[in-house]
Design an enzyme around this catalytic site. Structure first.
Site, PDB file in Angstrom:
ATOM      1  N   GLN A 265      35.441  33.735  41.503  1.00  0.00           N
ATOM      2  CA  GLN A 265      35.064  35.123  41.759  1.00  0.00           C
ATOM      3  C   GLN A 265      33.617  35.196  42.250  1.00  0.00           C
ATOM      4  O   GLN A 265      32.715  34.592  41.680  1.00  0.00           O
ATOM      5  CB  GLN A 265      35.252  35.942  40.464  1.00  0.00           C
ATOM      6  CG  GLN A 265      35.054  37.440  40.621  1.00  0.00           C
ATOM      7  CD  GLN A 265      36.103  38.102  41.517  1.00  0.00           C
ATOM      8  OE1 GLN A 265      37.235  37.643  41.623  1.00  0.00           O
ATOM      9  NE2 GLN A 265      35.721  39.174  42.172  1.00  0.00           N
TER      10      GLN A 265
ATOM     11  N   ASP B 101      42.098  32.219  48.239  1.00  0.00           N
ATOM     12  CA  ASP B 101      41.237  33.330  48.690  1.00  0.00           C
ATOM     13  C   ASP B 101      41.071  33.287  50.216  1.00  0.00           C
ATOM     14  O   ASP B 101      40.665  34.272  50.824  1.00  0.00           O
ATOM     15  CB  ASP B 101      39.839  33.177  48.067  1.00  0.00           C
ATOM     16  CG  ASP B 101      39.518  34.262  47.055  1.00  0.00           C
ATOM     17  OD1 ASP B 101      40.138  35.342  47.116  1.00  0.00           O
ATOM     18  OD2 ASP B 101      38.619  34.022  46.215  1.00  0.00           O
TER      19      ASP B 101
ATOM     20  N   LYS C 207      43.514  40.354  38.201  1.00  0.00           N
ATOM     21  CA  LYS C 207      44.174  39.256  38.901  1.00  0.00           C
ATOM     22  C   LYS C 207      45.042  38.452  37.926  1.00  0.00           C
ATOM     23  O   LYS C 207      46.187  38.094  38.240  1.00  0.00           O
ATOM     24  CB  LYS C 207      43.129  38.350  39.574  1.00  0.00           C
ATOM     25  CG  LYS C 207      42.483  39.022  40.784  1.00  0.00           C
ATOM     26  CD  LYS C 207      41.277  38.272  41.346  1.00  0.00           C
ATOM     27  CE  LYS C 207      40.647  39.080  42.475  1.00  0.00           C
ATOM     28  NZ  LYS C 207      39.434  38.468  43.049  1.00  0.00           N
TER      29      LYS C 207
END
Ligand code: GUN
Length: 284
Positions: free
Chosen positions: A97, A120, A53
């Site tokens: 995460q 997200d 990412k």
């Protein structure tokens, strides 16, 4: 093989080129789009994901900050970091995460992220916006699947039956909502579904998002159907594979996404798109 491949790498490259242009335009206006990625603990898969990412950000001209913490980080410490990032004007997107260590409550952490920075798309406010058709960030994996459908001329799914296998908050549920918003007739199947094959055989579009190999086999697919494979599993030889029996299903389907090189790169690409979107909203 009858099925055509939907190439996630090629589509990603195209979308990332657009992201890079938008990032350059914003930077020229004095707003460099910034993503903060938080990793707690040393889960090996998570380490690979966050590295990818951060690298994707750099490659597209976005600013990124990777904050790595020991697994012993407390929930209060993590919440304090998120609070600081929520206020940091150089950061437009925040990603924590998952999974988090067991002593930290995922839900509390996700809800602490400002919805304006929830790239997200996991915040209740983002999920709710998707549900009622308001502006909000879309979860990256299902968003990427929708872009893959769009790339083969299936943006409007009116008259099509889409079957989603899996009901996670991260993929299955938002996937169903996005398909519905695209006018598909949607069925969501899961571990409590009595006859999965009877459902998938009716589908014009199947999205497999279970996390288990060979959930979808050739006998379960209508000839010509579009098959999107969200799975990321390892086979007996340790090779990456999806939820779909690719070798069998590709002989029946009209379109299919490979693993690797299908949905995986699209997830990261849509994270970049969401981050640019967040920065553009800030600059507007
Ligand atoms: N863990 C597995 N997939 C994801 C994702 O898309 N976002 C975050 N934050 N964690 C994940």
């Amino acid at each position: 093989m009858t099925a055509q491949l939907i190439d996630g790498n090629a589509l990603s490259k195209q979308i990332r080129a657009e992201v890079a242009q938008r990032a350059a335009a914003l930077t020229a206006r004095g707003v460099k789009p910034g993503l903060a990625v938080i990793l707690v603990g040393d889960n090996p898969a998570s380490q690979v994901y966050v590295r990818n990412k951060v690298k994707a950000c750099e490659d597209s001209g976005l600013h990124s900050v990777l904050e790595k913490y020991d697994a012993a980080l407390t929930e209060a410490e993590l919440l304090a970091r998120i609070d600081a990032l929520n206020r940091d004007p150089a950061i437009h997107g925040i990603l924590v995460q998952l999974p988090l260590p067991k002593h930290i409550d995922d839900h509390q952490v996700i809800e602490a992220i400002s919805p304006a920075k929830d790239v997200d798309g996991f915040h209740v406010s983002s999920a709710g916006a998707l549900m009622v058709g308001e502006v909000g960030f879309k979860a990256c994996t299902p968003y990427g699947c929708m872009k893959m459908l769009e790339s083969i001329g299936m943006k409007d799914l009116r008259g099509k039956h889409a079957v989603v296998i899996g009901r996670s908050n991260i993929v299955g549920k938002p996937m169903a909502m996005m398909l519905l918003a695209a006018n598909a007739t949607v069925t969501v199947c899961h571990s409590g579904t009595a006859d999965l094959g009877a459902m998938t055989r009716q589908a014009d579009v199947v999205v497999a998002a279970v996390g288990k190999r060979n959930v979808l086999t050739a006998d379960m697919v209508k000839p010509g159907a579009v098959v999107i494979d969200v799975g990321m599993n390892r086979n007996d030889e340790g090779k990456l594979c999806g939820d779909v029996d690719f070798a069998g299903v590709k002989e029946v389907a009209g379109w299919i996404t490979p693993v690797p090189g299908g949905v995986g790169p699209m997830t990261i690409t849509m994270l970049l798109v969401n981050t640019i979107e967040a920065a553009e909203r800030c600059a507007a």
